[in-house]
Write an enzyme that holds these catalytic residues in place. Sequence first.
Site, PDB file in Angstrom:
ATOM      1  N   ASP A  92       7.093 -43.639  -1.404  1.00 31.49           N
ATOM      2  CA  ASP A  92       7.005 -45.300  -1.611  1.00 31.49           C
ATOM      3  C   ASP A  92       8.116 -45.635  -1.997  1.00 31.49           C
ATOM      4  O   ASP A  92       9.084 -44.925  -1.886  1.00 31.49           O
ATOM      5  CB  ASP A  92       5.940 -45.357  -2.836  1.00 31.49           C
ATOM      6  CG  ASP A  92       5.305 -46.314  -2.408  1.00 31.49           C
ATOM      7  OD1 ASP A  92       6.103 -46.977  -1.695  1.00 31.49           O
ATOM      8  OD2 ASP A  92       5.101 -47.615  -3.259  1.00 31.49           O
ATOM      9  N   ALA A  94      10.834 -49.614  -2.801  1.00 33.07           N
ATOM     10  CA  ALA A  94      11.080 -49.461  -3.781  1.00 33.07           C
ATOM     11  C   ALA A  94      11.952 -51.114  -3.706  1.00 33.07           C
ATOM     12  O   ALA A  94      12.237 -50.723  -2.224  1.00 33.07           O
ATOM     13  CB  ALA A  94      12.025 -48.791  -4.872  1.00 33.07           C
ATOM     14  N   ASP A  95      11.536 -52.181  -4.442  1.00 34.35           N
ATOM     15  CA  ASP A  95      13.367 -53.203  -4.730  1.00 34.35           C
ATOM     16  C   ASP A  95      14.298 -52.767  -5.386  1.00 34.35           C
ATOM     17  O   ASP A  95      15.058 -53.746  -4.671  1.00 34.35           O
ATOM     18  CB  ASP A  95      12.164 -54.112  -4.850  1.00 34.35           C
ATOM     19  CG  ASP A  95      10.929 -54.500  -4.187  1.00 34.35           C
ATOM     20  OD1 ASP A  95      10.876 -54.813  -2.425  1.00 34.35           O
ATOM     21  OD2 ASP A  95       9.543 -54.505  -5.160  1.00 34.35           O
ATOM     22  N   LYS A 105       9.214 -52.339  -8.258  1.00 31.13           N
ATOM     23  CA  LYS A 105       8.315 -52.472  -7.206  1.00 31.13           C
ATOM     24  C   LYS A 105       7.043 -53.865  -7.006  1.00 31.13           C
ATOM     25  O   LYS A 105       7.170 -54.403  -8.586  1.00 31.13           O
ATOM     26  CB  LYS A 105       6.965 -51.355  -7.316  1.00 31.13           C
ATOM     27  CG  LYS A 105       8.488 -49.794  -6.492  1.00 31.13           C
ATOM     28  CD  LYS A 105       7.950 -48.565  -7.112  1.00 31.13           C
ATOM     29  CE  LYS A 105       6.778 -48.553  -6.028  1.00 31.13           C
ATOM     30  NZ  LYS A 105       6.846 -49.021  -4.659  1.00 31.13           N
ATOM     31  N   GLU A 114      -0.022 -48.801  -6.554  1.00 29.53           N
ATOM     32  CA  GLU A 114       1.080 -47.817  -6.736  1.00 29.53           C
ATOM     33  C   GLU A 114       1.512 -47.002  -8.166  1.00 29.53           C
ATOM     34  O   GLU A 114       1.389 -45.509  -7.862  1.00 29.53           O
ATOM     35  CB  GLU A 114       2.453 -48.451  -5.971  1.00 29.53           C
ATOM     36  CG  GLU A 114       2.017 -48.608  -4.429  1.00 29.53           C
ATOM     37  CD  GLU A 114       3.521 -50.056  -4.516  1.00 29.53           C
ATOM     38  OE1 GLU A 114       3.494 -50.817  -2.791  1.00 29.53           O
ATOM     39  OE2 GLU A 114       4.017 -50.569  -4.998  1.00 29.53           O
TER      40      GLU A 114
HETATM   41  C1  5RP Z   1       5.585 -52.823  -2.408  1.00 36.98           C
HETATM   42  C2  5RP Z   1       6.053 -51.662  -2.520  1.00 36.98           C
HETATM   43  C3  5RP Z   1       7.310 -51.644  -2.050  1.00 36.98           C
HETATM   44  O1  5RP Z   1       7.549 -50.578  -2.359  1.00 36.98           O
HETATM   45  C4  5RP Z   1       8.924 -52.621  -1.783  1.00 36.98           C
HETATM   46  O2  5RP Z   1       8.482 -53.807  -2.532  1.00 36.98           O
HETATM   47  C5  5RP Z   1       9.597 -52.559  -1.475  1.00 36.98           C
HETATM   48  O3  5RP Z   1       8.763 -52.786   0.651  1.00 36.98           O
HETATM   49  P1  5RP Z   1       9.733 -53.052   1.373  1.00 36.98           P
HETATM   50  O4  5RP Z   1      10.027 -51.110   2.232  1.00 36.98           O
HETATM   51  O5  5RP Z   1       9.466 -53.199   2.699  1.00 36.98           O
HETATM   52  O6  5RP Z   1      11.151 -52.710   1.153  1.00 36.98           O
HETATM   53  O7  5RP Z   1       6.900 -51.563  -3.785  1.00 36.98           O
HETATM   54  O8  5RP Z   1       4.328 -53.570  -3.625  1.00 36.98           O
END
Ligand code: 5RP
Length: 234
Positions: A92, A94-95, A105, A114
Amino acid sequence: MTHPNSPAAPILSQDELKTLVGLAALQYVVPGDIVGVGTGSTVNKFIDALATIKDQIKGAVSSSEASTLRLKALGIPVLDSNDVPHLSVYIDGADEIDGHGHMVKGGGAALTREKIVAAQSAKFVCIADESKLVDKLGKFPLPVEVIPMAAQRIIAQFAAMGGQATIRLKDGQPLITDNGQIIVDVLGLQIADPLAFETQVSQWPGVVTVGVFAHQKAQVCLLGTATGVKTLTF
Ligand code: 5RP
């Protein structure tokens, strides 16, 4: 040493860095296994890469309706999390991620599922471009999924901590998650102790999921950088 007249390495866009780490994550997929799949634009790159080896896996457990749609469209079977008690790996984005593998996240509003899929996985592999690496969590607005009737009290509780919380909107209306709840995004928090913060906020009545992933932290981060994919282990 690079010769002064040799062509400089091409500067990769954020999208290209996401493609790189999505592809790199394939090395963590166990042949014959079921893979936990996150949500977001970086994970979309991973799903596209996963489709190229779909004959080598049994399928995926998905963390959102959006990822489920993409997985199915590419011919990857999606299994119910209740039918798969244990996953070897969850991949996954992350922000934000810090130097210990703690993450923020939920930018894609999928944080609850998640966290559920991460909790049933032995290893969390985070895929991210280097803009997501931070010294301390708290710059990105912290997503919190809440039950609507508790929203104003939770917003007041964050204000008491120095945070400014607002309800996330979509088309002028509160965004409704895959679980039928809403999201508040909180700015201005200093998350010095992610584990303690996650434990504390998770106990507030009406909080479904707080977007700090410290109990379900990453063990590995594949970070897309100007010089290629860097592997961080925690
Ligand atoms: C979704 C999330 C994503 O993993 C997070 O927002 C990162 O997204 P991106 O890969 O588009 O930057 O937590 O709920």
